[in-house]
Design a protein around this motif. Structure first.
Motif, mmCIF file in Angstrom:
data_model
loop_
_atom_site.group_PDB
_atom_site.id
_atom_site.type_symbol
_atom_site.label_atom_id
_atom_site.label_comp_id
_atom_site.label_asym_id
_atom_site.label_seq_id
_atom_site.Cartn_x
_atom_site.Cartn_y
_atom_site.Cartn_z
ATOM 1 N N THR A 223 0.809 -1.207 0.000
ATOM 2 C CA THR A 223 0.000 0.000 0.000
ATOM 3 C C THR A 223 0.853 1.273 0.000
ATOM 4 N N THR A 224 2.052 1.214 0.589
ATOM 5 C CA THR A 224 2.917 2.392 0.673
ATOM 6 C C THR A 224 3.211 3.006 -0.693
ATOM 7 N N PHE A 225 3.156 2.200 -1.769
ATOM 8 C CA PHE A 225 3.450 2.718 -3.104
ATOM 9 C C PHE A 225 2.379 3.668 -3.628
ATOM 10 N N PHE A 226 1.175 3.636 -3.055
ATOM 11 C CA PHE A 226 0.119 4.535 -3.544
ATOM 12 C C PHE A 226 0.529 5.999 -3.427
ATOM 13 N N SER A 227 1.408 6.313 -2.489
ATOM 14 C CA SER A 227 1.819 7.699 -2.286
ATOM 15 C C SER A 227 2.425 8.299 -3.558
ATOM 16 N N LEU A 228 3.070 7.455 -4.380
ATOM 17 C CA LEU A 228 3.699 7.967 -5.595
ATOM 18 C C LEU A 228 2.657 8.423 -6.611
ATOM 19 N N TRP A 229 1.541 7.707 -6.698
ATOM 20 C CA TRP A 229 0.486 8.112 -7.626
ATOM 21 C C TRP A 229 -0.308 9.298 -7.072
ATOM 22 N N GLU A 230 -0.364 9.416 -5.766
ATOM 23 C CA GLU A 230 -1.011 10.581 -5.168
ATOM 24 C C GLU A 230 -0.177 11.846 -5.397
ATOM 25 N N GLU A 231 1.144 11.681 -5.410
ATOM 26 C CA GLU A 231 2.041 12.834 -5.477
ATOM 27 C C GLU A 231 2.417 13.222 -6.903
ATOM 28 N N TYR A 232 2.584 12.223 -7.777
ATOM 29 C CA TYR A 232 3.054 12.495 -9.136
ATOM 30 C C TYR A 232 1.944 12.187 -10.141
ATOM 31 N N SER A 233 1.808 13.032 -11.127
ATOM 32 C CA SER A 233 0.733 12.854 -12.106
ATOM 33 C C SER A 233 1.038 11.720 -13.085
ATOM 34 N N GLN A 234 2.314 11.516 -13.413
ATOM 35 C CA GLN A 234 2.668 10.482 -14.377
ATOM 36 C C GLN A 234 3.935 9.732 -13.955
ATOM 37 N N PRO A 235 3.822 8.836 -12.970
ATOM 38 C CA PRO A 235 4.976 7.996 -12.627
ATOM 39 C C PRO A 235 5.287 7.041 -13.771
ATOM 40 N N PRO A 236 6.485 6.460 -13.797
ATOM 41 C CA PRO A 236 6.788 5.448 -14.810
ATOM 42 C C PRO A 236 5.735 4.336 -14.779
ATOM 43 N N PRO A 237 5.440 3.735 -15.924
ATOM 44 C CA PRO A 237 4.354 2.745 -16.000
ATOM 45 C C PRO A 237 4.622 1.507 -15.145
ATOM 46 N N VAL A 238 3.602 1.112 -14.395
ATOM 47 C CA VAL A 238 3.654 -0.068 -13.533
ATOM 48 C C VAL A 238 2.411 -0.897 -13.837
ATOM 49 N N GLY A 239 2.564 -2.210 -13.893
ATOM 50 C CA GLY A 239 1.424 -3.059 -14.208
ATOM 51 C C GLY A 239 0.540 -3.346 -13.012
ATOM 52 N N GLN A 240 1.167 -3.757 -11.906
ATOM 53 C CA GLN A 240 0.409 -4.228 -10.746
ATOM 54 C C GLN A 240 0.827 -3.499 -9.477
ATOM 55 N N ILE A 241 -0.153 -3.336 -8.584
ATOM 56 C CA ILE A 241 0.165 -2.929 -7.216
ATOM 57 C C ILE A 241 -0.500 -3.933 -6.273
ATOM 58 N N ARG A 242 0.314 -4.579 -5.453
ATOM 59 C CA ARG A 242 -0.178 -5.574 -4.504
ATOM 60 C C ARG A 242 -0.525 -4.864 -3.196
ATOM 61 N N CYS A 243 -1.744 -5.053 -2.730
ATOM 62 C CA CYS A 243 -2.136 -4.344 -1.510
ATOM 63 C C CYS A 243 -3.143 -5.155 -0.702
ATOM 64 N N GLY A 244 -3.063 -5.014 0.591
ATOM 65 C CA GLY A 244 -4.030 -5.588 1.513
ATOM 66 C C GLY A 244 -4.458 -4.530 2.508
ATOM 67 N N GLU A 245 -3.470 -3.804 3.035
ATOM 68 C CA GLU A 245 -3.743 -2.788 4.039
ATOM 69 C C GLU A 245 -4.717 -1.732 3.533
ATOM 70 N N ALA A 246 -4.622 -1.367 2.261
ATOM 71 C CA ALA A 246 -5.458 -0.286 1.727
ATOM 72 C C ALA A 246 -6.943 -0.604 1.870
ATOM 73 N N PHE A 247 -7.382 -1.738 1.327
ATOM 74 C CA PHE A 247 -8.820 -2.010 1.368
ATOM 75 C C PHE A 247 -9.280 -2.537 2.720
ATOM 76 N N LEU A 248 -8.359 -3.122 3.499
ATOM 77 C CA LEU A 248 -8.737 -3.619 4.817
ATOM 78 C C LEU A 248 -8.848 -2.497 5.846
ATOM 79 N N PHE A 249 -7.870 -1.584 5.850
ATOM 80 C CA PHE A 249 -7.777 -0.592 6.921
ATOM 81 C C PHE A 249 -7.829 0.856 6.435
ATOM 82 N N GLY A 250 -7.720 1.063 5.128
ATOM 83 C CA GLY A 250 -7.733 2.426 4.609
ATOM 84 C C GLY A 250 -6.585 3.260 5.134
ATOM 85 N N SER A 251 -5.433 2.601 5.344
ATOM 86 C CA SER A 251 -4.302 3.293 5.962
ATOM 87 C C SER A 251 -3.000 2.901 5.287
#
Length: 380
Positions: A223-251
């Motif tokens: 989930t920590t990687f979401f900060s890059l998309w929140e901060e930058y409009s066009q990060p280098p292309p990434v296919g997948q983001i693996r997350c559990g904390e985001a949808f479970l805890f919103g944190s």
């Protein structure tokens, strides 16, 4: 928030020839409607950011009520660190979904991984070779993700190590390298930077040429990687983001922050107070607790102080991942079977049999799903 017990409900269970009365507490409450809303919001955000979300299920033992929410929302890839959880998911959803093993595979697991078409993350040439040999024996191709070390000091090929051995990797004819993956903020607290994605993108572009695979993707976690998309409009292309904390805890625990576009508070622990007394701990000769941790006692507090013993402990929860709304109550600590609260400053008159309710963080939810002593209660 605190809640007063309105009765002493008990559940009789027959064990052998003996009828045993088992308490309904402690229990873990799971708010499915909050989780569903988080999953839907996450899907929309990832679509905007051109990311494919991969649901990590290890934090709740791939519980079917939660995985059904994910699957029904359109999540197509599940990831877990335990093969038993992945097999459970395969039995439930078949191969309409994809499954990733995100803990490096053990040698004895290779046959099961291949037979069930699980995609493992691999960080050793030796293991790649074994997958190639086994795949050849079974007349089946093996898909793998190459784990890449990006600074956390945990699993992964160093980029230069991988490139120095690329001839050997290319020689594995029965392997399909489908992507490269990395994890951060798991062991060393290293946070991802935009340069992290830039380096991964550069490595991916080189590997695409060597492997003759233009579809090679990048998979990042968690989930920590979401900060890059929140901060930058066009990060280098990434296919997948693996997350559990985001949808479970919103944190995002790596930054001690809530994600303001998601909901918090989907999990609560409720347990019963079994003792209320004023206590004065003896401080003359102090060693370590039952878990080998150094014991401390503050000399600044005025003892004796009122303590409440709650019937839940470290076999069930993580006492550092419980959050109580009564700000005048302090969690002193926990043993195997008790959570100890300092209630001296509280304005509430806690009594024997009262229920106390805590918002549960990741560590507590993980242990609660693993514990056979915690009842599960789902609310829509």
């Amino acid at each position: 928030m605190f809640q007063v017990n309105l009765g002493f409900s008990r559940l009789p269970v027959k064990i052998g020839k003996v009828l045993v009365v088992i308490g309904l507490y402690p229990f873990l409450e799971i708010n499915l409607s909050k989780l569903k809303q988080n999953i839907e919001t996450l899907q929309k955000k990832c679509s905007q950011w051109m990311l494919k979300p991969v649901a990590v299920t290890k934090g709740f033992c791939a519980d079917s009520k939660i995985t059904d929410l994910l699957y029904d929302s359109g999540i197509q890839t599940f990831a877990d660190s335990n093969i038993s959880n992945l097999i459970k998911l395969i039995d439930r959803y078949g191969h309409k979904a994809q499954y990733q093993l995100i803990r490096l595979p053990m040698k004895e697991e290779i046959d099961v991984i291949l037979e069930n078409q699980i995609i493992p993350m691999v960080s050793q040439i030796e293991i790649l070779n074994l997958f190639n040999q086994k795949a050849k024996q079974l007349h089946a191709r093996s898909s793998v993700i190459l784990a890449i070390e990006t600074g956390d000091g945990r699993e992964g090929f160093l980029p230069e190590e991988l490139l120095n051995n690329i001839d050997q990797v290319v020689s594995f004819n029965d392997l399909t390298i489908v992507g490269i993956g990395t994890s951060l903020a798991c062991l060393s607290g290293v946070l991802p930077q935009i340069t992290t994605l830039e380096k991964l993108n550069s490595l991916r572009n080189q590997l695409r040429i060597f492997l003759h695979n233009p579809h090679l993707f990048i998979s990042v976690g968690g989930t920590t990687f979401f900060s890059l998309w929140e901060e930058y409009s066009q990060p280098p292309p990434v296919g997948q983001i693996r997350c559990g904390e985001a949808f479970l805890f919103g944190s995002d625990i790596s930054r001690k922050r809530n994600l303001n576009w998601l909901q918090q508070g989907a999990f609560h622990i409720e347990a019963e107070i079994v003792e209320i007394k004023s206590k004065l701990p003896d401080s003359t000769d102090r060693g370590f607790d039952a878990f080998g941790r150094a014991c401390k006692i503050s000399s600044e507090n005025n003892y004796p102080r009122k303590r409440a013993l709650v019937a839940v402990g470290l076999q069930d929860i993580d006492d550092t991942q419980l959050f109580f709304e009564d700000r005048n109550v302090t969690i002193i600590g926990a043993t195997s079977n008790y959570l100890v609260l300092d209630c001296e400053e509280s304005q509430h008159d806690y009594r024997i049999g009262d229920l106390v309710r805590f918002q549960a963080g990741y560590g507590t939810v993980l242990r609660a799903f693993l514990s056979p002593y915690i009842q599960k209660r789902y609310i829509e």
